[in-house]
Design an enzyme around this catalytic site. Structure first.
Site, PDB file in Angstrom:
ATOM      1  CG  ASP A  47       5.503  35.660  -4.366  1.00 53.70           C
ATOM      2  OD1 ASP A  47       4.754  35.171  -5.241  1.00 53.70           O
ATOM      3  OD2 ASP A  47       6.800  35.816  -4.535  1.00 53.70           O
ATOM      4  CG  HIS A  48       3.934  39.823  -4.985  1.00 58.52           C
ATOM      5  ND1 HIS A  48       5.023  39.581  -3.999  1.00 58.52           N
ATOM      6  CD2 HIS A  48       4.356  40.451  -5.908  1.00 58.52           C
ATOM      7  CE1 HIS A  48       6.183  39.943  -4.546  1.00 58.52           C
ATOM      8  NE2 HIS A  48       5.987  40.233  -5.630  1.00 58.52           N
TER       9      HIS A  48
ATOM     10  CB  CYS B 181       6.922  32.451  -5.822  1.00 61.04           C
ATOM     11  SG  CYS B 181       8.446  31.765  -6.137  1.00 61.04           S
TER      12      CYS B 181
ATOM     13  N   GLY C 105      12.585  30.708  -5.743  1.00 60.16           N
ATOM     14  CA  GLY C 105      12.489  30.995  -4.350  1.00 60.16           C
ATOM     15  C   GLY C 105      11.767  30.207  -3.182  1.00 60.16           C
TER      16      GLY C 105
ATOM     17  CG  HIS D  38      12.227   8.212  -9.946  1.00 62.34           C
ATOM     18  ND1 HIS D  38      13.160   8.122 -11.005  1.00 62.34           N
ATOM     19  CD2 HIS D  38      11.299   7.238 -10.142  1.00 62.34           C
ATOM     20  CE1 HIS D  38      12.698   7.144 -11.622  1.00 62.34           C
ATOM     21  NE2 HIS D  38      11.861   6.633 -11.308  1.00 62.34           N
TER      22      HIS D  38
ATOM     23  NE  ARG E  30       5.632  37.425 -11.706  1.00 62.49           N
ATOM     24  CZ  ARG E  30       6.228  38.010 -10.723  1.00 62.49           C
ATOM     25  NH1 ARG E  30       7.689  38.103 -10.804  1.00 62.49           N
ATOM     26  NH2 ARG E  30       5.572  38.946  -9.903  1.00 62.49           N
TER      27      ARG E  30
ATOM     28  NE  ARG F  79      16.116   2.544  -9.706  1.00 64.26           N
ATOM     29  CZ  ARG F  79      15.008   2.226 -10.275  1.00 64.26           C
ATOM     30  NH1 ARG F  79      14.264   1.357  -9.966  1.00 64.26           N
ATOM     31  NH2 ARG F  79      14.633   2.981 -11.524  1.00 64.26           N
TER      32      ARG F  79
ATOM     33  NE  ARG G 183      19.279   5.402  -6.308  1.00 69.11           N
ATOM     34  CZ  ARG G 183      18.841   4.871  -7.581  1.00 69.11           C
ATOM     35  NH1 ARG G 183      17.666   5.228  -8.433  1.00 69.11           N
ATOM     36  NH2 ARG G 183      19.438   4.028  -8.188  1.00 69.11           N
TER      37      ARG G 183
END
Ligand code: RB5
Length: 150
Positions: free
Chosen positions: A12-13, A69, A74, A102, A113, A136, A140
């Site tokens: 994004d911006h 971002c 987000g 993992h 930021r 393993r 998962r």
């Protein structure tokens, strides 16, 4: 078709400038960036770019994806709504490495930021270079896939 050298990327911006640095670094590392926007610093909505990149990865248009971002939060929330996507918000070398070893993360999220350019570029490089450990962890990751289907 899935192409492991093609990396979908979106921002994004708040991370448009960092996206430019990532695109350059991807090319210099021998990857082909698939730029899903944004295309400038005008305010925009991160979910639009998160969905575009996540869908490109889920559909096999790109082998992996990168979302940037302001905080990275987000983008990671949205990307993980798309089945087949394991998006990891990473802040440093260790989290970037572990998300591959993992969790077999197929989307890297970074907050422009939160970390400086050099840290961001370092975690990009380690994230691209680190293979999934399997064993393993495979079991998962399969449970994540099963949870998506439940
Ligand atoms: C945009 O101001 C900011 O909210 C966005 O870049 C991101 O940090 C959201 O999680």
């Amino acid at each position: 078709m899935r192409d492991d050298k093609t990396i979908a990327i979106g921002a994004d911006h708040g991370a448009y400038r960092l996206k430019g640095l990532f695109v350059e670094r991807l090319r210099s590392l021998g990857y082909e960036p698939l730029d899903k926007g944004t295309d400038g610093e005008a305010s925009c909505d991160y979910p639009d770019y998160a969905v575009a990149v996540a869908k490109a990865v889920a559909a096999g248009e790109a082998g992996r994806g990168i979302l940037l971002c302001g905080s990275g939060i987000g983008m990671s929330i949205v990307a993980n709504k798309v089945d087949g996507v394991r998006a990891a918000l990473c802040h440093d070398h260790y989290t970037a490495k572990m998300s591959r070893m993992h969790n077999d993360a197929n989307v890297l999220c970074v907050g422009a930021r939160v970390v400086g350019d050099d840290v961001a570029l370092d975690l990009l490089a380690v994230w691209l270079a680190t293979p999934f450990e399997g064993g393993r962890h495979q079991r998962r990751v399969e449970k994540i896939t099963a949870a998506e289907r439940a």
